[in-house]
Design a protein around this motif. Structure first.
Motif, mmCIF file in Angstrom:
data_model
loop_
_atom_site.group_PDB
_atom_site.id
_atom_site.type_symbol
_atom_site.label_atom_id
_atom_site.label_comp_id
_atom_site.label_asym_id
_atom_site.label_seq_id
_atom_site.Cartn_x
_atom_site.Cartn_y
_atom_site.Cartn_z
ATOM 1 N N ILE A 1 4.668 14.180 10.513
ATOM 2 C CA ILE A 1 5.443 13.918 9.297
ATOM 3 C C ILE A 1 6.269 12.652 9.462
ATOM 4 N N VAL A 2 6.859 12.474 10.617
ATOM 5 C CA VAL A 2 7.714 11.312 10.868
ATOM 6 C C VAL A 2 6.888 10.050 11.086
ATOM 7 N N ILE A 3 5.778 10.182 11.812
ATOM 8 C CA ILE A 3 4.989 9.000 12.172
ATOM 9 C C ILE A 3 4.067 8.557 11.035
ATOM 10 N N ILE A 4 3.450 9.484 10.345
ATOM 11 C CA ILE A 4 2.438 9.143 9.349
ATOM 12 C C ILE A 4 3.033 8.841 7.978
ATOM 13 N N ARG B 1 1.576 6.475 4.855
ATOM 14 C CA ARG B 1 1.200 6.995 3.539
ATOM 15 C C ARG B 1 1.891 6.207 2.431
ATOM 16 N N ILE B 2 3.191 5.985 2.606
ATOM 17 C CA ILE B 2 3.952 5.235 1.601
ATOM 18 C C ILE B 2 3.416 3.809 1.488
ATOM 19 N N SER C 1 0.409 2.783 2.112
ATOM 20 C CA SER C 1 -0.912 2.763 1.469
ATOM 21 C C SER C 1 -0.770 2.796 -0.052
ATOM 22 N N TYR C 2 0.166 3.573 -0.559
ATOM 23 C CA TYR C 2 0.416 3.581 -2.005
ATOM 24 C C TYR C 2 0.953 2.232 -2.467
ATOM 25 N N LEU C 3 1.908 1.678 -1.733
ATOM 26 C CA LEU C 3 2.500 0.394 -2.098
ATOM 27 C C LEU C 3 1.438 -0.696 -2.166
ATOM 28 N N PHE C 4 0.630 -0.796 -1.111
ATOM 29 C CA PHE C 4 -0.358 -1.874 -1.085
ATOM 30 C C PHE C 4 -1.507 -1.621 -2.049
ATOM 31 N N GLY C 5 -1.839 -0.359 -2.324
ATOM 32 C CA GLY C 5 -2.837 -0.066 -3.352
ATOM 33 C C GLY C 5 -2.356 -0.544 -4.707
ATOM 34 N N HIS C 6 -1.092 -0.302 -4.992
ATOM 35 C CA HIS C 6 -0.502 -0.761 -6.252
ATOM 36 C C HIS C 6 -0.490 -2.292 -6.315
ATOM 37 N N LEU C 7 -0.036 -2.926 -5.234
ATOM 38 C CA LEU C 7 0.031 -4.393 -5.223
ATOM 39 C C LEU C 7 -1.352 -5.025 -5.312
ATOM 40 N N ASP C 8 -2.322 -4.462 -4.601
ATOM 41 C CA ASP C 8 -3.682 -4.982 -4.673
ATOM 42 C C ASP C 8 -4.230 -4.845 -6.086
ATOM 43 N N GLY C 9 -3.868 -3.769 -6.765
ATOM 44 C CA GLY C 9 -4.287 -3.581 -8.152
ATOM 45 C C GLY C 9 -3.731 -4.647 -9.069
ATOM 46 N N MET C 10 -2.616 -5.260 -8.665
ATOM 47 C CA MET C 10 -2.020 -6.363 -9.431
ATOM 48 C C MET C 10 -2.425 -7.718 -8.850
ATOM 49 N N ASN C 11 -3.420 -7.723 -7.945
ATOM 50 C CA ASN C 11 -3.918 -8.940 -7.288
ATOM 51 C C ASN C 11 -2.870 -9.636 -6.439
ATOM 52 N N ASP C 12 -1.959 -8.877 -5.862
ATOM 53 C CA ASP C 12 -0.981 -9.403 -4.907
ATOM 54 C C ASP C 12 -1.440 -8.966 -3.528
ATOM 55 N N THR C 13 -1.989 -9.877 -2.748
ATOM 56 C CA THR C 13 -2.573 -9.520 -1.453
ATOM 57 C C THR C 13 -1.705 -9.993 -0.300
ATOM 58 N N GLY C 14 -0.411 -9.894 -0.445
ATOM 59 C CA GLY C 14 0.510 -10.331 0.600
ATOM 60 C C GLY C 14 0.519 -9.403 1.799
ATOM 61 N N THR C 15 1.143 -9.873 2.872
ATOM 62 C CA THR C 15 1.312 -9.059 4.076
ATOM 63 C C THR C 15 2.586 -8.229 3.931
ATOM 64 N N ARG D 1 -2.613 -2.912 10.192
ATOM 65 C CA ARG D 1 -3.973 -2.417 10.481
ATOM 66 C C ARG D 1 -4.484 -1.530 9.346
ATOM 67 N N LEU D 2 -3.605 -0.649 8.861
ATOM 68 C CA LEU D 2 -3.990 0.257 7.789
ATOM 69 C C LEU D 2 -4.373 -0.516 6.530
ATOM 70 N N VAL D 3 -3.554 -1.476 6.171
ATOM 71 C CA VAL D 3 -3.834 -2.277 4.966
ATOM 72 C C VAL D 3 -5.166 -3.010 5.126
ATOM 73 N N ASP D 4 -5.421 -3.575 6.296
ATOM 74 C CA ASP D 4 -6.711 -4.234 6.538
ATOM 75 C C ASP D 4 -7.866 -3.257 6.349
ATOM 76 N N GLN D 5 -7.737 -2.042 6.906
ATOM 77 C CA GLN D 5 -8.793 -1.046 6.783
ATOM 78 C C GLN D 5 -8.998 -0.627 5.326
ATOM 79 N N LEU D 6 -7.906 -0.406 4.617
ATOM 80 C CA LEU D 6 -8.025 0.011 3.220
ATOM 81 C C LEU D 6 -8.640 -1.085 2.366
ATOM 82 N N ARG D 7 -8.272 -2.329 2.628
ATOM 83 C CA ARG D 7 -8.865 -3.437 1.866
ATOM 84 C C ARG D 7 -10.351 -3.585 2.186
#
Length: 131
Positions: free
Chosen positions: A9-12, A16-17, A19-33, A54-60
């Motif tokens: 719960i503490v580590i993951i 999780r948060i 992944s939601y943030l970057f999914g939202h940003l990618d949906g708006m074509n913001d591909t920042g780090t 690493r997670l963002v790279d994998q999800l993209r």
């Protein structure tokens, strides 16, 4: 498995948060780090910053290959990011021949219940409290 649940719960949760943030940003074509998107984020905990990257790279990568997956094996790399983070924080799981897992939590000052005589002795031998 309780230790995976309690520690997970503490580590993951930050992953999780993120992944939601970057999914939202990618949906708006913001591909920042991560550091570009959240420059105020405390980056002292390098393990989290690295794992989120690493997670963002994998999800993209998954998003870029959507529709071409032959199985759910493409998701294994996402799971590997989580397991690597567990190991960086000292929680090691090893498969056993019977199909179960052996979970090793190293004996350190951080894994002993606070206030016990053993933790005080171990911390003294290790040079005091970490800040």
């Amino acid at each position: 498995m309780r230790v995976f649940h309690d520690v997970g719960i503490v580590i993951i949760e930050p992953l999780r948060i993120a992944s939601y943030l970057f999914g939202h940003l990618d949906g708006m074509n913001d591909t920042g780090t991560l550091c570009e998107v959240a420059p105020e984020l405390p980056t002292e905990d390098h393990a989290f910053v690295t794992a989120i990257g690493r997670l963002v790279d994998q999800l993209r990568t998954l998003w870029g290959t959507r529709g071409k997956w032959e199985s759910y094996n493409a998701l294994v790399d996402v799971r590997a990011v989580c397991f690597r983070l567990f190991e960086e924080f000292g929680l090691h799981a090893r498969p056993q021949p019977d199909g179960r897992a052996y979970i090793n939590v190293p004996f350190t000052a951080d894994t002993i219940p606070a206030g016990s005589a053993q933790v005080d002795l171990l911390r003294a031998r290790m040079g005091g409290y970490r800040s």
